[in-house]
Design a protein around this motif. Structure first.
Motif, mmCIF file in Angstrom:
data_model
loop_
_atom_site.group_PDB
_atom_site.id
_atom_site.type_symbol
_atom_site.label_atom_id
_atom_site.label_comp_id
_atom_site.label_asym_id
_atom_site.label_seq_id
_atom_site.Cartn_x
_atom_site.Cartn_y
_atom_site.Cartn_z
ATOM 1 N N UNK A 101 0.830 -1.211 0.000
ATOM 2 C CA UNK A 101 0.000 0.000 0.000
ATOM 3 C C UNK A 101 0.865 1.262 0.000
ATOM 4 N N UNK A 102 0.467 2.222 -0.817
ATOM 5 C CA UNK A 102 1.183 3.485 -0.916
ATOM 6 C C UNK A 102 2.319 3.481 -1.927
ATOM 7 N N UNK A 103 2.565 2.355 -2.553
ATOM 8 C CA UNK A 103 3.671 2.231 -3.505
ATOM 9 C C UNK A 103 3.351 2.945 -4.813
ATOM 10 N N UNK A 158 14.916 -9.079 -14.369
ATOM 11 C CA UNK A 158 15.059 -10.267 -13.520
ATOM 12 C C UNK A 158 14.314 -11.454 -14.119
ATOM 13 N N UNK A 159 13.135 -11.209 -14.651
ATOM 14 C CA UNK A 159 12.338 -12.282 -15.253
ATOM 15 C C UNK A 159 13.000 -12.859 -16.494
ATOM 16 N N UNK A 183 4.785 3.913 -16.698
ATOM 17 C CA UNK A 183 4.638 2.499 -16.365
ATOM 18 C C UNK A 183 3.524 1.875 -17.207
ATOM 19 N N UNK A 184 2.449 2.623 -17.396
ATOM 20 C CA UNK A 184 1.356 2.122 -18.241
ATOM 21 C C UNK A 184 1.818 1.960 -19.688
ATOM 22 N N UNK A 221 10.780 2.408 -14.451
ATOM 23 C CA UNK A 221 12.080 1.850 -14.061
ATOM 24 C C UNK A 221 11.910 0.627 -13.160
ATOM 25 N N UNK A 222 10.919 0.653 -12.265
ATOM 26 C CA UNK A 222 10.669 -0.509 -11.410
ATOM 27 C C UNK A 222 10.203 -1.697 -12.245
ATOM 28 N N UNK A 223 9.349 -1.452 -13.217
ATOM 29 C CA UNK A 223 8.881 -2.529 -14.089
ATOM 30 C C UNK A 223 10.017 -3.077 -14.945
#
Length: 154
Positions: free
Chosen positions: A46-48, A61-62, A92-93, A53-55
């Motif tokens: 919550x709140x993230x 990693x994947x 991100x979208x 960049x995070x994606x």
């Protein structure tokens, strides 16, 4: 994709055996129960704020994982927060659109249950872990491996 009685799945030209996840964390009715639905679980809090960049780090990693195939990106499951508790940045979208993501599902989750990020399959009203099948044509593997039912082998 096809599924048979032994719960083997083929995604593209990669074969997987499906191991039932200990905790069925996808709510009933989230996806068609008769279909095989490829999922990519992204852990949240919550709140993230979810950024491009995070994606991209998550995807990098994947890409090293032998289980992951890009087709798992078609359904993203944000596990750990309600939609209202997250902020997804516009870039991100755009990144998710480049991954060809068709649906986004938000699952609040249970903090007492550990869910690993990464690829899953939803079928027969259950959440399954896909484990890649390697054919041992040269008979060099002498011991078989069966993942533990608690999912800790991921």
């Amino acid at each position: 994709m096809a599924i048979d009685e032994e719960l083997e799945v083929t995604v593209g030209d990669i074969r997987y055996v499906l191991i039932p996840n200990q905790y069925n964390f996808i709510p009933a009715g989230s996806f068609k129960s008769d279909d095989l639905t490829l999922l990519l679980v992204y852990l949240t809090a919550p709140g993230e704020t979810i950024s491009k960049s995070a994606l991209c780090k998550f995807r990098a990693d994947l890409d090293r994982d032998d289980i992951f195939q890009p087709s798992f990106c078609c359904n993203i499951v944000y596990y750990g927060s309600k939609k209202d508790d997250l902020q997804i940045e516009p870039d991100a979208l755009e990144e998710l659109a480049a991954w060809q993501t068709k649906t986004e599902t938000f699952v609040t989750g249970n903090s007492a249950v550990k869910v690993a990020p990464g690829p899953y399959i939803f079928a027969k009203e259950r959440t399954w872990q896909p484990w890649r099948i390697y054919r041992d044509f040269n008979a060099i593997v002498m011991t078989s491996l069966k993942p533990s039912p608690d999912g800790s082998g991921r």
